[in-house]
Scaffold this motif. Structure first.
Motif, PDB file in Angstrom:
ATOM      1  N   VAL A 153      -5.023  -5.723   8.580  1.00  0.00           N
ATOM      2  CA  VAL A 153      -5.563  -4.774   7.605  1.00  0.00           C
ATOM      3  C   VAL A 153      -4.514  -4.548   6.526  1.00  0.00           C
ATOM      4  O   VAL A 153      -3.367  -4.216   6.821  1.00  0.00           O
ATOM      5  N   LEU A 154      -4.928  -4.725   5.285  1.00  0.00           N
ATOM      6  CA  LEU A 154      -4.100  -4.433   4.125  1.00  0.00           C
ATOM      7  C   LEU A 154      -4.616  -3.157   3.469  1.00  0.00           C
ATOM      8  O   LEU A 154      -5.825  -2.973   3.341  1.00  0.00           O
ATOM      9  N   PHE A 155      -3.704  -2.301   3.065  1.00  0.00           N
ATOM     10  CA  PHE A 155      -4.068  -1.010   2.499  1.00  0.00           C
ATOM     11  C   PHE A 155      -3.590  -0.881   1.060  1.00  0.00           C
ATOM     12  O   PHE A 155      -2.493  -1.332   0.704  1.00  0.00           O
ATOM     13  N   ASP A 156      -4.389  -0.221   0.253  1.00  0.00           N
ATOM     14  CA  ASP A 156      -3.911   0.365  -0.989  1.00  0.00           C
ATOM     15  C   ASP A 156      -2.987   1.525  -0.598  1.00  0.00           C
ATOM     16  O   ASP A 156      -3.131   2.098   0.486  1.00  0.00           O
ATOM     17  N   VAL A 157      -2.052   1.877  -1.476  1.00  0.00           N
ATOM     18  CA  VAL A 157      -1.099   2.949  -1.160  1.00  0.00           C
ATOM     19  C   VAL A 157      -1.532   4.282  -1.774  1.00  0.00           C
ATOM     20  O   VAL A 157      -1.786   5.263  -1.067  1.00  0.00           O
ATOM     21  N   ASP A 158      -1.634   4.324  -3.096  1.00  0.00           N
ATOM     22  CA  ASP A 158      -1.846   5.587  -3.797  1.00  0.00           C
ATOM     23  C   ASP A 158      -3.272   6.092  -3.641  1.00  0.00           C
ATOM     24  O   ASP A 158      -4.245   5.390  -3.957  1.00  0.00           O
ATOM     25  N   ASP A 159      -3.382   7.311  -3.123  1.00  0.00           N
ATOM     26  CA  ASP A 159      -4.650   8.006  -2.897  1.00  0.00           C
ATOM     27  C   ASP A 159      -5.527   7.336  -1.843  1.00  0.00           C
ATOM     28  O   ASP A 159      -6.706   7.666  -1.711  1.00  0.00           O
ATOM     29  N   THR A 160      -4.921   6.422  -1.079  1.00  0.00           N
ATOM     30  CA  THR A 160      -5.541   5.905   0.144  1.00  0.00           C
ATOM     31  C   THR A 160      -4.696   6.312   1.332  1.00  0.00           C
ATOM     32  O   THR A 160      -5.163   6.984   2.241  1.00  0.00           O
ATOM     33  N   LEU A 161      -3.417   5.944   1.316  1.00  0.00           N
ATOM     34  CA  LEU A 161      -2.487   6.365   2.356  1.00  0.00           C
ATOM     35  C   LEU A 161      -1.720   7.618   1.949  1.00  0.00           C
ATOM     36  O   LEU A 161      -1.543   8.538   2.745  1.00  0.00           O
ATOM     37  N   VAL A 162      -1.255   7.641   0.709  1.00  0.00           N
ATOM     38  CA  VAL A 162      -0.436   8.747   0.195  1.00  0.00           C
ATOM     39  C   VAL A 162      -1.267   9.578  -0.784  1.00  0.00           C
ATOM     40  O   VAL A 162      -1.949   9.036  -1.660  1.00  0.00           O
ATOM     41  N   ASP A 163      -1.213  10.895  -0.621  1.00  0.00           N
ATOM     42  CA  ASP A 163      -1.958  11.806  -1.496  1.00  0.00           C
ATOM     43  C   ASP A 163      -1.213  11.940  -2.825  1.00  0.00           C
ATOM     44  O   ASP A 163      -0.567  12.952  -3.107  1.00  0.00           O
ATOM     45  N   LEU A 164      -1.319  10.900  -3.644  1.00  0.00           N
ATOM     46  CA  LEU A 164      -0.596  10.906  -4.906  1.00  0.00           C
ATOM     47  C   LEU A 164      -1.181  11.918  -5.887  1.00  0.00           C
ATOM     48  O   LEU A 164      -0.444  12.582  -6.609  1.00  0.00           O
ATOM     49  N   GLY A 199      -2.709  -4.103  18.226  1.00  0.00           N
ATOM     50  CA  GLY A 199      -2.198  -5.430  17.894  1.00  0.00           C
ATOM     51  C   GLY A 199      -2.667  -5.952  16.552  1.00  0.00           C
ATOM     52  O   GLY A 199      -2.572  -7.163  16.286  1.00  0.00           O
ATOM     53  N   VAL A 200      -3.168  -5.061  15.699  1.00  0.00           N
ATOM     54  CA  VAL A 200      -3.632  -5.459  14.375  1.00  0.00           C
ATOM     55  C   VAL A 200      -2.449  -5.426  13.399  1.00  0.00           C
ATOM     56  O   VAL A 200      -1.724  -4.439  13.316  1.00  0.00           O
ATOM     57  N   ALA A 201      -2.249  -6.521  12.667  1.00  0.00           N
ATOM     58  CA  ALA A 201      -1.183  -6.576  11.671  1.00  0.00           C
ATOM     59  C   ALA A 201      -1.535  -5.666  10.497  1.00  0.00           C
ATOM     60  O   ALA A 201      -2.690  -5.592  10.081  1.00  0.00           O
ATOM     61  N   VAL A 202      -0.524  -4.985   9.959  1.00  0.00           N
ATOM     62  CA  VAL A 202      -0.752  -3.991   8.907  1.00  0.00           C
ATOM     63  C   VAL A 202       0.179  -4.270   7.735  1.00  0.00           C
ATOM     64  O   VAL A 202       1.361  -4.547   7.909  1.00  0.00           O
ATOM     65  N   GLY A 203      -0.370  -4.178   6.515  1.00  0.00           N
ATOM     66  CA  GLY A 203       0.428  -4.338   5.309  1.00  0.00           C
ATOM     67  C   GLY A 203      -0.177  -3.549   4.169  1.00  0.00           C
ATOM     68  O   GLY A 203      -1.183  -2.849   4.334  1.00  0.00           O
ATOM     69  N   ALA A 204       0.437  -3.664   2.993  1.00  0.00           N
ATOM     70  CA  ALA A 204      -0.042  -2.946   1.806  1.00  0.00           C
ATOM     71  C   ALA A 204      -0.087  -3.893   0.613  1.00  0.00           C
ATOM     72  O   ALA A 204       0.794  -4.742   0.451  1.00  0.00           O
ATOM     73  N   GLY A 222       6.898   9.219   5.080  1.00  0.00           N
ATOM     74  CA  GLY A 222       6.913   9.138   6.534  1.00  0.00           C
ATOM     75  C   GLY A 222       6.071   8.014   7.084  1.00  0.00           C
ATOM     76  O   GLY A 222       5.695   8.036   8.266  1.00  0.00           O
ATOM     77  N   LEU A 223       5.782   7.007   6.249  1.00  0.00           N
ATOM     78  CA  LEU A 223       4.949   5.885   6.669  1.00  0.00           C
ATOM     79  C   LEU A 223       5.742   4.579   6.635  1.00  0.00           C
ATOM     80  O   LEU A 223       5.293   3.555   6.125  1.00  0.00           O
ATOM     81  N   GLY A 224       6.943   4.616   7.184  1.00  0.00           N
ATOM     82  CA  GLY A 224       7.755   3.408   7.256  1.00  0.00           C
ATOM     83  C   GLY A 224       7.144   2.400   8.215  1.00  0.00           C
ATOM     84  O   GLY A 224       6.121   2.636   8.847  1.00  0.00           O
ATOM     85  N   GLY A 225       7.799   1.254   8.319  1.00  0.00           N
ATOM     86  CA  GLY A 225       7.323   0.245   9.245  1.00  0.00           C
ATOM     87  C   GLY A 225       6.378  -0.767   8.634  1.00  0.00           C
ATOM     88  O   GLY A 225       5.783  -1.576   9.355  1.00  0.00           O
ATOM     89  N   PHE A 226       6.219  -0.738   7.303  1.00  0.00           N
ATOM     90  CA  PHE A 226       5.405  -1.748   6.633  1.00  0.00           C
ATOM     91  C   PHE A 226       6.273  -2.962   6.332  1.00  0.00           C
ATOM     92  O   PHE A 226       7.095  -2.953   5.415  1.00  0.00           O
ATOM     93  N   ASP A 227       6.110  -4.024   7.120  1.00  0.00           N
ATOM     94  CA  ASP A 227       6.869  -5.244   6.869  1.00  0.00           C
ATOM     95  C   ASP A 227       6.352  -5.973   5.634  1.00  0.00           C
ATOM     96  O   ASP A 227       7.097  -6.708   4.986  1.00  0.00           O
ATOM     97  N   VAL A 228       5.086  -5.789   5.332  1.00  0.00           N
ATOM     98  CA  VAL A 228       4.462  -6.462   4.189  1.00  0.00           C
ATOM     99  C   VAL A 228       4.045  -5.424   3.157  1.00  0.00           C
ATOM    100  O   VAL A 228       3.208  -4.565   3.442  1.00  0.00           O
ATOM    101  N   VAL A 229       4.661  -5.476   1.984  1.00  0.00           N
ATOM    102  CA  VAL A 229       4.252  -4.667   0.844  1.00  0.00           C
ATOM    103  C   VAL A 229       4.212  -5.602  -0.358  1.00  0.00           C
ATOM    104  O   VAL A 229       5.244  -6.077  -0.826  1.00  0.00           O
TER     105      VAL A 229
END
Length: 243
Positions: A6-17, A127-132, A149-156
């Motif tokens: 799963v790849l995520f958008d960052v702003d206003d998806t994960l972080v309340d920008l 076991g799902v790979a996660v990135g942004a 507080g959302l460290g641990g993203f190997d893929v950005v």
């Protein structure tokens, strides 16, 4: 079959920008207005904050197109916000002073949405790979995730990674590549129906749109949910709160 990544958008998806931007704009604008001896009515504040956060003048798009620097687009948004409030635009020196304090103030307010940490933990436990994949510079967004507080993203993957911006397929494909997965094996979760929703769909990913305010229509072929938690339910094949 559930996506392997799963790849995520960052702003206003994960972080309340937006929340961070609204509070920071009010802090700095209040200080400026106090120095000028000016008071705004509530309607002026709402117009200004909505303009600044919503980027009514599309200044960030101009930055992505290379027409403005990052600093220039932010200052242009401040100008737009003051105009939206019906107020005189601060002089250039005041704008530079305003900008000097903005970055420090907004960084203090970077926070994840409340459902995000647990949702990410569930994916990783499964076991799902996660990135942004994000329309900003990768290092800046990686720092934002860490501060929130959302460290641990190997893929950005950012706009500087492959020289493309969402909704171009290449930026989504690079995210999948860095997860060592094919695009069809990945889901993408974002909040913008066109840049994220249509972009990911057309790039061959399972596209999931998070609409916390319930104000947008999901494009064809895009699954709409109300929270990141519900997006993870959908990805994991759990009973999902799909709209």
């Amino acid at each position: 079959m559930s996506p392997a990544g799963v790849l995520f958008d960052v702003d206003d998806t994960l972080v309340d920008l937006e929340g961070a931007m609204r509070a920071t704009f009010r802090e700095l604008a209040s200080a400026h207005l106090l120095r000028e001896g000016v008071v705004w009515e509530d309607s002026a504040w709402e117009a200004a904050e909505s303009s600044f956060c919503g980027d009514a003048g599309q200044q960030y798009a101009r930055y992505l197109a290379g027409e403005l620097s990052f600093l220039e687009q932010r200052i242009a948004r401040v100008r737009d916000a003051y105009r939206a409030a019906g107020a005189p635009v601060p002089d250039p020196q005041s704008l530079l002073h305003w900008e000097d304090g903005y970055e420090q103030a907004v960084r203090r307010r970077w926070r994840p949405f409340s459902d995000v940490p647990e949702a990410l933990a569930r994916l990783r436990s499964a076991g799902v790979a996660v990135g942004a994949v994000t329309n900003n510079v990768a290092a800046y967004q990686r720092a934002k995730l860490g501060i929130a507080g959302l460290g641990g993203f190997d893929v950005v993957v950012g706009t500087d990674t492959v020289g493309e911006v969402k909704p171009a397929p290449a930026i989504f494909h690079e995210g999948a590549r860095q997860l060592d997965l094919a695009p069809a094996s990945c889901a993408y979760v974002g909040d913008n129906p066109v840049v994220d929703g249509v972009g990911a769909r057309d790039a061959g990913l399972e596209s999931v749109l998070v609409d916390r305010k319930g104000i947008v229509e999901a494009p064809e072929g895009v699954t709409k949910v109300a929270t990141v938690e519900a997006a993870v339910d959908f990805v994991l094949g759990a009973p999902a709160r799909v709209e």
